[in-house]
Each structure stands twice: as structure tokens, then as C-alpha cells.
Design a protein around this motif. Structure first.
Motif, PDB file in Angstrom:
ATOM      1  N   ILE A   9       3.608   9.789  -9.192  1.00 18.43           N
ATOM      2  CA  ILE A   9       5.030  10.091  -9.333  1.00 18.43           C
ATOM      3  C   ILE A   9       5.789   8.780  -9.504  1.00 18.43           C
ATOM      4  O   ILE A   9       5.637   7.850  -8.702  1.00 18.43           O
ATOM      5  N   TYR A  10       6.606   8.699 -10.544  1.00  9.24           N
ATOM      6  CA  TYR A  10       7.401   7.510 -10.833  1.00  9.24           C
ATOM      7  C   TYR A  10       8.882   7.862 -10.753  1.00  9.24           C
ATOM      8  O   TYR A  10       9.311   8.881 -11.300  1.00  9.24           O
ATOM      9  N   PHE A  11       9.667   7.018 -10.075  1.00  6.58           N
ATOM     10  CA  PHE A  11      11.111   7.184  -9.914  1.00  6.58           C
ATOM     11  C   PHE A  11      11.803   6.163 -10.811  1.00  6.58           C
ATOM     12  O   PHE A  11      11.746   4.965 -10.560  1.00  6.58           O
ATOM     13  N   ALA A 108      10.361  15.879  -0.131  1.00  9.00           N
ATOM     14  CA  ALA A 108      10.077  14.458   0.028  1.00  9.00           C
ATOM     15  C   ALA A 108       8.725  14.150  -0.598  1.00  9.00           C
ATOM     16  O   ALA A 108       7.753  14.888  -0.400  1.00  9.00           O
ATOM     17  N   THR A 109       8.670  13.059  -1.361  1.00  5.32           N
ATOM     18  CA  THR A 109       7.416  12.636  -1.961  1.00  5.32           C
ATOM     19  C   THR A 109       7.410  11.125  -2.109  1.00  5.32           C
ATOM     20  O   THR A 109       8.461  10.494  -2.230  1.00  5.32           O
ATOM     21  N   LEU A 110       6.230  10.557  -2.102  1.00  8.11           N
ATOM     22  CA  LEU A 110       6.069   9.124  -2.285  1.00  8.11           C
ATOM     23  C   LEU A 110       6.072   8.827  -3.774  1.00  8.11           C
ATOM     24  O   LEU A 110       5.356   9.481  -4.540  1.00  8.11           O
ATOM     25  N   ALA A 111       6.899   7.864  -4.192  1.00  4.00           N
ATOM     26  CA  ALA A 111       7.018   7.569  -5.626  1.00  4.00           C
ATOM     27  C   ALA A 111       6.918   6.070  -5.888  1.00  4.00           C
ATOM     28  O   ALA A 111       7.348   5.249  -5.065  1.00  4.00           O
ATOM     29  N   LEU A 112       6.397   5.750  -7.048  1.00  2.29           N
ATOM     30  CA  LEU A 112       6.369   4.371  -7.545  1.00  2.29           C
ATOM     31  C   LEU A 112       7.779   3.980  -7.953  1.00  2.29           C
ATOM     32  O   LEU A 112       8.456   4.719  -8.675  1.00  2.29           O
TER      33      LEU A 112
END
Length: 160
Positions: A9-11, A108-112
Motif C-alpha cells: 500500500i502506497y500513500f 487503519a493500514t500500514l502504508a509506504l
């Protein structure tokens, strides 16, 4: 902060909110929706491009994409890793357009996230960046990023 690739996942919080640009840069991407990064602040840094810094009480909105490892390698080149930006992983709250409009809580998620850790002073945008940011702002608004956020943070640096 995690430093290895825990998710795909990229932000994107700068010109990579321009969906067409992301499609050209990362042809395997899948657009997922909008997201909010809490306690960070958006600004234009000394290089003339968007950056974020920790700032309690502020927030950064952006678009999130699922990207492949090949797309991530391409993004590393565009973001000039590690000379300009460094790769970090932070928790963002992801919303799809429908649920954001309804005021629902996001996931909620962990993103680059690409962060320039060396250039943390506010400056002016590069001339070429203004056009790309205006395209990104148009897409961000269309996808549901709050207009108040755009006015408060992005328009302080990016003229229409």
C-alpha cells in the motif's frame, strides 16, 4: 516506524494524487481510495516539492494505491531514493469515497510514504510542480479529500 516492505500500500500526498500520473509511473497500480495520516503536516520543502513532517494536531490527506514491487522500484526512481526521499511505513486511515461521504470510520493500514528527512523548511514550489499539483488537487477533491484541507495546507503553497 518499519523500514522494510511490509505491505504493498502506497500513500501519495503530493503530485502522485494525480491518478493519471500514477497510472503512467506505476502501470500495475490499483487505486484504493483516500487516506489520512494523523499528526503530520504537508508543505513544500527547499527542493520545491511536497514533503511531510510530524506535527501533532495536523493531518495529511492523500490517495492510496496498491502497488507491485516493480512499481515501487519505479517510484523509488521518481522520488530519488535515498538522495531526496526516504521510504518509511506509517499507519494511515483509508476511506473509499462512498464511506468518507457518509462519515464512516476508515480502516487503519500500514502504508509506504516517501519522506524527505533532510529538507524540513518551508519553501516555494518548482514552476513545473505547480501544474502537476493542480492536477493532483483536482483528483483529490473529486475523490473526496476534504476541501478545507486543500485550502488550509496545499493552497498555502500551490496557486490555482
Amino acid at each position: 516506524m518499519v523500514t522494510s516492505r511490509p505491505s504493498s500500500i502506497y500513500f501519495g500526498y503530493g503530485s502522485n494524487m494525480w491518478i493519471d500520473q500514477m497510472d503512467r509511473r506505476c502501470p500495475e497500480n490499483k487505486y484504493l481510495g483516500i487516506a489520512r495520516l494523523a499528526d503530520w503536516k504537508w508543505f513544500i520543502c527547499e527542493k520545491g516539492y511536497a514533503n511531510v513532517v510530524r506535527s501533532p494536531g495536523d493531518e495529511v490527506w492523500g490517495l492510496v494505491y496498491e502497488i507491485s514491487e516493480a512499481d515501487e522500484q519505479k517510484l523509488d526512481g521518481y522520488e530519488n531514493v535515498p538522495d531526496n526521499y526516504h521510504k518509511q511505513y506509517h499507519t494511515v486511515t483509508v476511506f473509499d469515497k462512498k464511506h468518507k461521504a457518509e462519515g464512516a470510520a476508515g480502516a487503519a493500514t500500514l502504508a509506504l510514504i516517501y519522506v524527505d528527512v533532510e529538507r524540513t523548511k518551508e519553501s516555494s514550489p518548482k514552476t513545473e510542480y505547480i501544474y502537476r499539483m493542480n492536477m493532483a488537487i483536482a483528483d483529490a477533491l473529486k475523490e473526496g479529500v476534504p476541501e478545507a484541507y486543500i485550502k488550509k495546507y496545499l493552497r498555502a503553497f500551490i496557486p490555482e
